[in-house]
Design a protein around this motif. Sequence first.
Motif, PDB file in Angstrom:
ATOM      1  N   ASP A 164       0.831  -1.209   0.000  1.00  0.00           N
ATOM      2  CA  ASP A 164       0.000   0.000   0.000  1.00  0.00           C
ATOM      3  C   ASP A 164       0.871   1.267   0.000  1.00  0.00           C
ATOM      4  O   ASP A 164       0.664   2.181   0.802  1.00  0.00           O
ATOM      5  CB  ASP A 164      -0.938   0.017   1.215  1.00  0.00           C
ATOM      6  N   ALA A 185      -2.506   0.883   5.348  1.00  0.00           N
ATOM      7  CA  ALA A 185      -2.533   1.800   4.202  1.00  0.00           C
ATOM      8  C   ALA A 185      -2.513   3.279   4.586  1.00  0.00           C
ATOM      9  O   ALA A 185      -3.416   4.038   4.243  1.00  0.00           O
ATOM     10  CB  ALA A 185      -3.762   1.504   3.339  1.00  0.00           C
ATOM     11  N   ASP A 210      -8.567   3.131   3.270  1.00  0.00           N
ATOM     12  CA  ASP A 210      -7.904   3.628   2.051  1.00  0.00           C
ATOM     13  C   ASP A 210      -8.321   5.037   1.654  1.00  0.00           C
ATOM     14  O   ASP A 210      -8.638   5.308   0.494  1.00  0.00           O
ATOM     15  CB  ASP A 210      -8.175   2.674   0.878  1.00  0.00           C
ATOM     16  N   TRP A 219     -12.427   7.771  -0.580  1.00  0.00           N
ATOM     17  CA  TRP A 219     -12.148   6.600   0.243  1.00  0.00           C
ATOM     18  C   TRP A 219     -12.977   5.399  -0.191  1.00  0.00           C
ATOM     19  O   TRP A 219     -13.816   5.495  -1.087  1.00  0.00           O
ATOM     20  CB  TRP A 219     -12.400   6.916   1.715  1.00  0.00           C
ATOM     21  N   GLU A 270     -11.247  -0.408  -3.932  1.00  0.00           N
ATOM     22  CA  GLU A 270     -10.552   0.196  -2.799  1.00  0.00           C
ATOM     23  C   GLU A 270      -9.299   0.918  -3.289  1.00  0.00           C
ATOM     24  O   GLU A 270      -8.997   0.948  -4.483  1.00  0.00           O
ATOM     25  CB  GLU A 270     -10.171  -0.877  -1.765  1.00  0.00           C
ATOM     26  N   GLY A 271      -8.586   1.525  -2.357  1.00  0.00           N
ATOM     27  CA  GLY A 271      -7.301   2.150  -2.680  1.00  0.00           C
ATOM     28  C   GLY A 271      -7.337   3.214  -3.752  1.00  0.00           C
ATOM     29  O   GLY A 271      -6.476   3.225  -4.635  1.00  0.00           O
ATOM     30  N   HIS A 320      -3.039  -1.325  -5.210  1.00  0.00           N
ATOM     31  CA  HIS A 320      -2.995  -0.306  -4.154  1.00  0.00           C
ATOM     32  C   HIS A 320      -1.893   0.710  -4.421  1.00  0.00           C
ATOM     33  O   HIS A 320      -0.863   0.739  -3.777  1.00  0.00           O
ATOM     34  CB  HIS A 320      -2.843  -0.895  -2.765  1.00  0.00           C
TER      35      HIS A 320
END
Length: 318
Positions: free
Chosen positions: A16, A72, A135, A149, A196-197, A260
Amino acid sequence: MNTSPWPNPFIEQRADPFILRHNDDYYFIASVPEYDRLEIRRAPTLEGLRDAAPVVVWRKPASGPMSELIWAPELHHIDGKWYIYYAAAATKALDALNMFQHRMFVLECADADPLTGRWTEKGQLVTPFDTFCLDATTFLHQGKRWYLWAQKAPDIPGNSNIYLAEMANPWTLKSAPVMLSKPEFAWECRGFLVNEGPAVLTHGERLFISYSASATDENYCLGLLWIDMAADPMQPENWHKAPQPVFTTSYENRQYGPGHNSFTKTPDGQDVLVYHARNYTEIEGDPLYDPNRHTRLKLITWDADGMPVFGTPPADHP
């Protein structure tokens, strides 16, 4: 073919990864395999981050909502102060939906040097629903500060979707969130339904958001959203979503589950993709606890239409 001028891996056992360029220095922060602390590296060059000594600026407490699985982190410089956004949980146990129990938290440092300065806890960054959340990143756009996010929605299947909201200050939302993306394509739903990320990149007249999808094994990959710079980002219909992933596992190069990511720039303005990937697929147990998601760097190019070309994850090389 080597498409990275940097050694690969760049930094081992750091997942991450996030790199910030500020006042001609580069700052590096990432998840550590123990998931127990936040550490920062600084160097005058990107290459220097490899050998820069990590400085621990915060450790998880023995109990409470931030006492397990620190994930992260991102480091940001906002209005003269430093902030770290990170996900944390009170327990390693899964909840009734078989999910981790993370929420997002914020640290602030008012001193000039984030490696030696005093960090204070601003607490949880509260969103409208109290669910699995991780994230986060933040950015300026159209004169406003935004919070971007990933979070679980109570009424949407899967682990997490991508949300955007305006901020009142670096630890408080100002607007109601809008959902920009949810797992819907097959490549976003392998193993787990995951978006995500998110990470932000601008080029020409567009703002781009990359994000990670699917389980964190070799299925992990990057998707892409984009919007015209002048369009209202709070209107979901203004966003475009690539129907195919833009950065995926390379079996030929033995690079598995690239994802990520964050973005930074070289001193001459070239865009750099900062991401993690493994160089094997034989993972024992939960991929989350396999420490060998190494930080890697790769240049991004741009096509004639002004769209980013992520290319293929380059093979390991010294």
